[in-house]
Design a protein around this motif. Structure first.
Motif, PDB file in Angstrom:
ATOM      1  N   SER A 234     -67.148 -52.274 -42.178  1.00  0.00           N
ATOM      2  CA  SER A 234     -67.963 -53.378 -42.674  1.00  0.00           C
ATOM      3  C   SER A 234     -69.260 -52.861 -43.285  1.00  0.00           C
ATOM      4  CB  SER A 234     -68.270 -54.383 -41.553  1.00  0.00           C
ATOM      5  OG  SER A 234     -69.086 -53.798 -40.560  1.00  0.00           O
TER       6      SER A 234
ATOM      7  N   ASN B 299     -66.367 -57.637 -44.161  1.00  0.00           N
ATOM      8  CA  ASN B 299     -65.683 -56.687 -43.287  1.00  0.00           C
ATOM      9  C   ASN B 299     -64.177 -56.653 -43.553  1.00  0.00           C
ATOM     10  OD1 ASN B 299     -65.898 -59.364 -41.517  1.00  0.00           O
ATOM     11  ND2 ASN B 299     -64.093 -58.210 -40.842  1.00  0.00           N
TER      12      ASN B 299
ATOM     13  N   SER C  64     -63.996 -63.603 -39.497  1.00  0.00           N
ATOM     14  CA  SER C  64     -64.940 -62.568 -39.110  1.00  0.00           C
ATOM     15  C   SER C  64     -65.609 -62.996 -37.821  1.00  0.00           C
ATOM     16  CB  SER C  64     -65.964 -62.353 -40.236  1.00  0.00           C
ATOM     17  OG  SER C  64     -66.868 -61.335 -39.904  1.00  0.00           O
TER      18      SER C  64
END
Length: 243
Positions: A134, A151, A187
């Motif tokens: 990320s 990410n 995420s």
């Protein structure tokens, strides 16, 4: 105002069950995601998820302990171990995570920072390995903090490949605390454990509070609501102790 922020932090700590790139300690220091050189930080966090308001017996809980250390001025290391998400009345140390954070770029007075994070997560006693890459981008503008954090994660056994990210906007009250909003897609807003999200939804939004208590303790709390394919709601709280 400082007393108000500290009071809010204390109330949230007492009324929510414990879990927390959104990092009150680093944001108040106007830093990147790299922990300061030679600093040692202990973190305890937990997350309580209400899967259905009509079925409280299906609620779930996870908890984590982490240690952060600043190895160099532009690199820090983190190790985490804890109980994976399971029924609320169960607890078992069964997962771990190792993370390295490297600062790629910091502008004058850290008004903008770009880091790269590499992380490995695994299960104790079974083959379940996940890797994540990320790139957190942090912008400091007056008393505001803005985060854009894309990410990419990959599960070696599951062959699952996920591209996601999260973003947030915060207002800081000097060095006393902060309040903000976060949004995510596939995420996680906070903490290093991204294998499970607060709401297990493709999209979610959250309200975030953070407070500094004395010189050595930082508290932060997140209340998240899924917006698609979701649980009903999740609560997370983290305590950081500067050693």
């Amino acid at each position: 105002m400082k007393k108000l922020i500290l009071t809010l932090g204390a109330i949230l700590f007492l009324t929510s069950t414990v879990y927390p790139c959104f990092d009150t300690y680093l944001f108040l220091k106007r830093a990147s995601m790299v922990y300061p050189f030679k600093s040692l930080v202990l973190e305890l966090n937990g997350e309580y998820s209400i899967n259905s308001l009509r079925s409280p017996q299906d609620d779930s809980f996870l908890s984590t302990g982490s240690i952060y250390y600043g190895l160099w001025r532009n690199f820090s290391f983190q190790f985490s171990i804890g109980s994976d998400e399971k029924a609320r009345n169960e607890f078992k140390i069964d997962y771990y995570a190792i993370r390295g954070v490297y600062n790629l770029y910091s502008s004058f007075m850290n008004r903008y920072t770009l880091d790269i994070i590499l992380e490995h997560r695994g299960k104790l006693g079974e083959k379940n390995n996940e890797f994540e890459l990320s790139l957190p981008n942090i912008f400091y503008v007056s008393n505001f903090v803005y985060v854009i954090h894309p990410n990419l994660s990959y599960g070696f056994e599951s062959k699952d490949f996920t591209l996601g990210g999260h973003a947030g906007a915060f207002y800081t009250f000097n060095e006393a605390g902060l309040i903000g909003l976060g949004f995510e897609y596939a995420s996680v807003h906070s903490s290093s454990y991204a294998g499970q999200r607060l709401t297990k939804s493709e999209y979610s939004a959250s309200l975030f509070f953070g407070a500094k208590i004395g010189d050595k303790i930082y508290l932060q709390n997140e209340i998240a609501k899924g917006l698609a394919n979701s649980r009903d709601i999740g609560f997370a709280i983290t305590t950081k102790i500067i050693l």
